[in-house]
Scaffold this motif. Sequence first.
Motif, PDB file in Angstrom:
ATOM      1  N   THR A 228       0.972  -1.235  -0.021  1.00 32.95           N
ATOM      2  CA  THR A 228       0.029   0.131   0.033  1.00 32.95           C
ATOM      3  C   THR A 228       0.878   1.323   0.071  1.00 32.95           C
ATOM      4  O   THR A 228       0.402   2.201  -0.724  1.00 32.95           O
ATOM      5  CB  THR A 228      -0.931   0.022   1.224  1.00 32.95           C
ATOM      6  OG1 THR A 228      -0.120  -0.100   2.291  1.00 32.95           O
ATOM      7  CG2 THR A 228      -2.133  -1.213   1.058  1.00 32.95           C
ATOM      8  N   VAL A 229       1.880   1.178   0.563  1.00 34.69           N
ATOM      9  CA  VAL A 229       2.790   2.426   0.857  1.00 34.69           C
ATOM     10  C   VAL A 229       3.312   2.805  -0.524  1.00 34.69           C
ATOM     11  O   VAL A 229       3.633   3.678  -1.135  1.00 34.69           O
ATOM     12  CB  VAL A 229       3.894   2.137   1.718  1.00 34.69           C
ATOM     13  CG1 VAL A 229       5.025   3.201   1.474  1.00 34.69           C
ATOM     14  CG2 VAL A 229       3.563   2.090   3.100  1.00 34.69           C
ATOM     15  N   ALA A 230       3.756   1.623  -1.546  1.00 33.14           N
ATOM     16  CA  ALA A 230       4.178   1.702  -2.790  1.00 33.14           C
ATOM     17  C   ALA A 230       3.258   2.391  -3.735  1.00 33.14           C
ATOM     18  O   ALA A 230       3.537   3.092  -4.506  1.00 33.14           O
ATOM     19  CB  ALA A 230       4.705   0.275  -3.307  1.00 33.14           C
ATOM     20  N   VAL A 231       2.073   1.835  -3.590  1.00 33.33           N
ATOM     21  CA  VAL A 231       0.741   2.509  -4.518  1.00 33.33           C
ATOM     22  C   VAL A 231       0.647   4.177  -4.036  1.00 33.33           C
ATOM     23  O   VAL A 231       0.898   4.906  -4.994  1.00 33.33           O
ATOM     24  CB  VAL A 231      -0.461   2.029  -3.948  1.00 33.33           C
ATOM     25  CG1 VAL A 231      -1.489   2.729  -4.929  1.00 33.33           C
ATOM     26  CG2 VAL A 231      -0.600   0.662  -4.438  1.00 33.33           C
ATOM     27  N   ALA A 232       0.910   4.342  -2.590  1.00 37.72           N
ATOM     28  CA  ALA A 232       0.964   5.911  -2.522  1.00 37.72           C
ATOM     29  C   ALA A 232       2.102   6.881  -3.089  1.00 37.72           C
ATOM     30  O   ALA A 232       1.956   7.798  -3.369  1.00 37.72           O
ATOM     31  CB  ALA A 232       0.903   6.063  -0.943  1.00 37.72           C
ATOM     32  N   THR A 233       3.250   6.102  -2.889  1.00 38.17           N
ATOM     33  CA  THR A 233       4.451   6.641  -3.356  1.00 38.17           C
ATOM     34  C   THR A 233       4.297   6.740  -4.932  1.00 38.17           C
ATOM     35  O   THR A 233       4.843   7.826  -5.249  1.00 38.17           O
ATOM     36  CB  THR A 233       5.510   5.704  -3.029  1.00 38.17           C
ATOM     37  OG1 THR A 233       5.637   5.542  -1.636  1.00 38.17           O
ATOM     38  CG2 THR A 233       6.883   6.521  -3.413  1.00 38.17           C
ATOM     39  N   GLU A 234       3.871   5.785  -5.626  1.00 38.06           N
ATOM     40  CA  GLU A 234       3.777   6.158  -7.051  1.00 38.06           C
ATOM     41  C   GLU A 234       2.753   7.258  -7.298  1.00 38.06           C
ATOM     42  O   GLU A 234       3.047   7.842  -8.408  1.00 38.06           O
ATOM     43  CB  GLU A 234       3.096   4.728  -7.703  1.00 38.06           C
ATOM     44  CG  GLU A 234       2.958   4.732  -9.059  1.00 38.06           C
ATOM     45  CD  GLU A 234       4.011   4.803  -9.958  1.00 38.06           C
ATOM     46  OE1 GLU A 234       4.076   5.181 -11.002  1.00 38.06           O
ATOM     47  OE2 GLU A 234       5.099   4.466  -9.476  1.00 38.06           O
ATOM     48  N   ALA A 235       1.861   7.304  -6.452  1.00 37.01           N
ATOM     49  CA  ALA A 235       0.977   8.606  -6.698  1.00 37.01           C
ATOM     50  C   ALA A 235       1.564   9.889  -6.255  1.00 37.01           C
ATOM     51  O   ALA A 235       0.779  10.973  -6.229  1.00 37.01           O
ATOM     52  CB  ALA A 235      -0.476   8.190  -6.042  1.00 37.01           C
ATOM     53  N   GLU A 236       2.519  10.006  -5.934  1.00 37.21           N
ATOM     54  CA  GLU A 236       3.684  10.926  -5.157  1.00 37.21           C
ATOM     55  C   GLU A 236       2.982  11.556  -4.039  1.00 37.21           C
ATOM     56  O   GLU A 236       3.211  12.654  -3.656  1.00 37.21           O
ATOM     57  CB  GLU A 236       3.584  12.222  -6.309  1.00 37.21           C
ATOM     58  CG  GLU A 236       4.303  11.845  -7.634  1.00 37.21           C
ATOM     59  CD  GLU A 236       4.271  12.838  -8.762  1.00 37.21           C
ATOM     60  OE1 GLU A 236       3.660  13.849  -8.348  1.00 37.21           O
ATOM     61  OE2 GLU A 236       4.916  12.398  -9.823  1.00 37.21           O
ATOM     62  N   TYR A 237       2.297  10.682  -3.179  1.00 33.54           N
ATOM     63  CA  TYR A 237       2.012  10.897  -1.749  1.00 33.54           C
ATOM     64  C   TYR A 237       2.584  10.114  -0.886  1.00 33.54           C
ATOM     65  O   TYR A 237       1.938   9.161  -0.045  1.00 33.54           O
ATOM     66  CB  TYR A 237       0.572  10.969  -1.658  1.00 33.54           C
ATOM     67  CG  TYR A 237       0.115  12.177  -2.107  1.00 33.54           C
ATOM     68  CD1 TYR A 237       0.057  13.431  -1.714  1.00 33.54           C
ATOM     69  CD2 TYR A 237      -0.485  12.110  -3.617  1.00 33.54           C
ATOM     70  CE1 TYR A 237      -0.277  14.784  -2.307  1.00 33.54           C
ATOM     71  CE2 TYR A 237      -0.955  13.316  -4.233  1.00 33.54           C
ATOM     72  CZ  TYR A 237      -1.008  14.536  -3.510  1.00 33.54           C
ATOM     73  OH  TYR A 237      -1.461  15.622  -4.005  1.00 33.54           O
TER      74      TYR A 237
END
Length: 316
Positions: A228-237
């Motif tokens: 889930t952190v990787a998804v947020a990071t990909e979204a730039e958050y």
Amino acid sequence: MRILILGAGGTGGYFGGRLVESGADVTFLLRPERARRVQENGLVIKSPVGNAQLQVQTVLAGEAARKFDIVLVTCKAYDLDSALQAIEPHVDAGALALPIMNGMAHNDRMRERLGHGRVIGGIVQCSTTVNAFGEIEHLNPMARMVFGAFADQPNHLEIDPVLDDFEAAVGKASFSAKRADPIDQNLWDKWVMLATLAGMTTLMRASVGEIMATKGGPDLMAEFLEETVAVATEAEYPPSEDYLKNVRSLLFDRNSGFTASMLRDMEAGGPIEGEHIIGDMYHRARDAGLDAHLLRVAYCHVQAYAARRTKQAGLT
């Protein structure tokens, strides 16, 4: 400031009730049966930080739109379509919409329908339920609201005065409130935590402490959080390290009975926000080419639950 709250369930009833208690001008937009019960018995809150029985103002969906400054949308994601239909006349009459819902997809849908300048963002941290008597049970002392404009909000000059007044109103209530402009990072942070918690506690049908007591539980929890952190990071958050430290203290507590409300909804045989919380996170991971094998399993699981529930209800 005139505040309209869609629903008097666990979230809307608790925060709205505390605002009424503080002297705010609050009206609840309710279905007929809920409105009847609230008018007869009052809005009842049972809480470790203080009980309340309040007489409140109500309005029914379909009644003529009134002038409100802000509408708090507190429904579950699966009720969003009917919620939008109910609040749209009030937004058209000048109110801002403030959804305090989980996930992210609802923000896009609401902004597309109501206008990007008419919707602001928010989250709450509060464990509540509604008992068989229609009373709101506050399960622990935590009650916090964070709200604010989006990073790309087009009309701050119109929004800021409303947010200023709302900030003043919630500042008088007996819950913690914070304004965060922009709100985007806060929304992503909560989704990261919630998707991990919901995915793991529903998959295991167990609390955080029970998962931690297993041989593989801590590793699986860590892997799920990484996804889930990787998804947020990909979204730039990407979540900050301080925030992740707090999340880990919740998700890896061996003595915790913490579960997601999604698990409690499953155990009650009710509808769930699986598509909105877990499915949307998985789709974003897949579209970005990220490793999301645990999200994939969790998403399959909530779909299977929904399919069985539909079949048992004879809705197929």
